[in-house]
Design a protein around this motif. Structure first.
Motif, short mmCIF file in Angstrom:
data_model
loop_
_atom_site.label_atom_id
_atom_site.label_comp_id
_atom_site.label_asym_id
_atom_site.label_seq_id
_atom_site.Cartn_x
_atom_site.Cartn_y
_atom_site.Cartn_z
N ALA A 13 -7.68 -2.89 4.98
CA ALA A 13 -7.42 -1.46 4.79
C ALA A 13 -6.81 -1.22 3.41
O ALA A 13 -7.16 -0.26 2.71
N LEU A 57 0.83 -1.21 0.00
CA LEU A 57 0.00 0.00 0.00
C LEU A 57 0.87 1.26 0.00
O LEU A 57 0.69 2.17 -0.81
N PHE A 58 1.86 1.29 0.90
CA PHE A 58 2.70 2.48 1.04
C PHE A 58 3.64 2.63 -0.16
O PHE A 58 4.04 3.74 -0.51
N THR A 65 -8.59 1.05 0.47
CA THR A 65 -8.05 2.38 0.20
C THR A 65 -7.18 2.44 -1.05
O THR A 65 -6.76 3.52 -1.45
N MET A 120 1.81 4.36 -2.70
CA MET A 120 1.62 5.74 -2.27
C MET A 120 2.87 6.58 -2.52
O MET A 120 2.80 7.70 -3.01
N VAL A 122 -8.13 4.82 -3.87
CA VAL A 122 -7.90 6.23 -3.55
C VAL A 122 -6.49 6.65 -3.94
O VAL A 122 -6.25 7.76 -4.39
N ILE A 123 -5.54 5.71 -3.77
CA ILE A 123 -4.14 6.05 -4.07
C ILE A 123 -3.91 6.14 -5.57
O ILE A 123 -3.15 6.98 -6.04
N GLU A 143 -6.00 7.08 -7.92
CA GLU A 143 -6.66 8.22 -8.58
C GLU A 143 -5.66 9.27 -9.00
O GLU A 143 -4.66 9.49 -8.35
N TYR A 163 -4.65 -4.98 7.97
CA TYR A 163 -3.84 -4.35 6.93
C TYR A 163 -4.37 -4.69 5.53
O TYR A 163 -4.43 -3.81 4.66
#
Lengths: 215, 225
Positions: free
Chosen positions: B214, B151-152, B218, B155, B221-222, B224, B211
């Motif tokens: 989540a 995820l990170f 999410t 990001m 959202v990242i 977009e 995790y």
């Protein structure tokens, strides 16, 4: 509105000082050092309250996409870091004369400091992303992950510590708190909560002005 | 294509690239080997002391190697100009997240298996004693690690100073996973049964669920914008 909040905070802080120093008695074993508690304990409550607001505002931002929700999340998390910093610093100042050490890897100190670095990282992320909308989205995701992580941090650190050493130092002191001390604590909590709310309102205003200026 | 199919397609693509180029795998195994050397030099030859810090050293090694592996998960897509193509995966974008997660997880598990084998040789540990429990700890711990890391990684792929920011974001969040894996591994190395470390396994499982959920919720959202 913000101004009213500010003056309310001033009045509440003054009464907090009065109750903490004037009315609450000197603690028998620790002496005057114990009075740090009136700042130390409410500070952590306000910090966690601010993180809760930050979490809710982040979820709200992802659902509705209103820039205001993001500004609230940003400001609240910032204020949370500030108050948690105050909590850790006052804890160290209290710990030196009472425990004989500034810092120990006790369960509560460790878990609070992990939460602290998690939200400092959040602020670093917000700083590193230039695009406002992108920063808002990334920030919201990180704030949500961080908030969900808080219970995991607490459980893991608590088990980690208590499995190894009995909580010998923290158990000292009377188990039931005298009413006057509890009152002093609650008055100061109200004062710090108002101060925190004032900071958040002010920061939201600054962030809005910043967005407007750069738009 | 179903969601599962799309997930597997992304994972398969990553693993195929890895198998053909072996870009990460070779470097990661070598990096882990270097870490073993460094631990040995930093901690000195005292056998008792080494035994005491072994679980911590082992997981620090996994963590550092994993940081490198995960940090690259989305970076390679940029370098190869595949980012836009990847986004064209139809339907729910969280399939990309899960696919990337599975791909990274497999690579990390392979690296960790090799590192564990090297550990037994260089530090003279008997892994067989820890047995199935150790496998469970490694899988659960690595999954939690990779779930947040993926995820990170997505990001920070577009952020300046990403090499700095990625570990700075990831490490604080991973404290519960690190504590749980180190404590469970230490218990298993001491010869305790799985039951004795079950609370840590439970914590790891809970962390994994939190995790991954989540991440799935999410990830859109990242991507977009």
């Amino acid at each position: 509105m913000t101004r009213v909040l500010g003056w309310l905070a001033v009045v509440a802080l003054a009464s907090g000082l009065l109750v903490g120093f004037g009315i609450a008695p000197r603690e028998m074993t620790q002496g005057n050092v114990q009075r740090i508690m009136y700042l130390h304990v409410p500070a952590v409550w306000v910090a966690y309250l601010a993180f809760a607001v930050g979490f809710a505002a982040s979820v709200a931002y992802l659902v509705r996409r209103r820039p205001g929700a993001d500004r609230l999340a940003h400001a609240a998390s910032e204020v949370g870091v500030l108050f948690l910093g105050v909590n850790i610093a006052t804890g160290a100042i209290w710990g030196k004369p009472t425990w004989g050490t500034w810092w120990t890897w006790d369960a509560r100190l460790t878990s609070v400091s992990v939460v602290f670095v998690m939200y400092v990282a959040y602020l670093l992320l917000r700083q590193a992303v230039d695009d406002r909308e992108q920063a808002a989205r990334y920030g919201a995701v990180l704030a949500i992950v961080a908030a969900l992580n808080i219970p995991l941090v607490h459980f893991s650190v608590f088990w980690w510590r208590t499995l190894h050493q009995p909580p010998s130092i923290l158990k000292s002191g009377p188990s039931t708190m005298p009413d006057v001390i509890l009152t002093a604590l609650l008055v100061n909590f109200a004062a710090l909560a108002l101060l925190g709310a004032y900071f958040v309102a002010k920061r939201v205003g600054v962030l809005a002005a910043e967005a407007e200026a750069l738009a | 294509m179903t969601f599962a199919r799309r997930t597997l397609t992304v994972a398969w693509k990553d693993l195929l690239v890895e198998r053909r180029a072996k870009e990460s795998l070779n470097a990661l195994v070598f990096f882990s080997l270097l870490l073993l050397f460094l631990f040995q030099f930093a901690l000195g030859p005292d056998r008792d002391r080494l035994q005491a810090v072994l679980p911590g050293a082992l997981w620090l090694g996994f963590l550092l190697a994993g940081l490198l592996a995960l940090g690259r998960a989305f970076q390679v897509e940029r370098e190869n100009d595949c980012w836009e193509a990847l986004l064209l995966v139809p339907g729910d974008k969280s399939a990309i997240y899960l696919g990337k997660l599975v791909g990274s997880l497999v690579v990390m598990l392979v690296v960790e298996a090799l590192v564990l084998a090297l550990f037994t040789v260089f530090f003279n540990v008997d892994l067989a004693a820890a047995g199935a429990g150790l496998v469970l700890v490694v899988v659960l711990g690595t999954l939690g690690f990779a779930a947040v890391g993926t995820l990170f990684s997505a990001m920070t792929a577009h952020v300046r100073a990403r090499e700095l920011l990625f570990p700075v974001l990831l490490l604080p969040v991973l404290v519960p996973v690190l504590l749980a894996t180190v404590e469970a591994t230490a218990g298993l190395f001491r010869g305790e049964p799985i039951g004795a470390v079950s609370r840590w396994l439970g914590l790891l499982a809970a962390a994994d669920v939190v995790y991954v959920v989540a991440g799935i919720l999410t990830f859109d959202v990242i991507l977009e914008g």
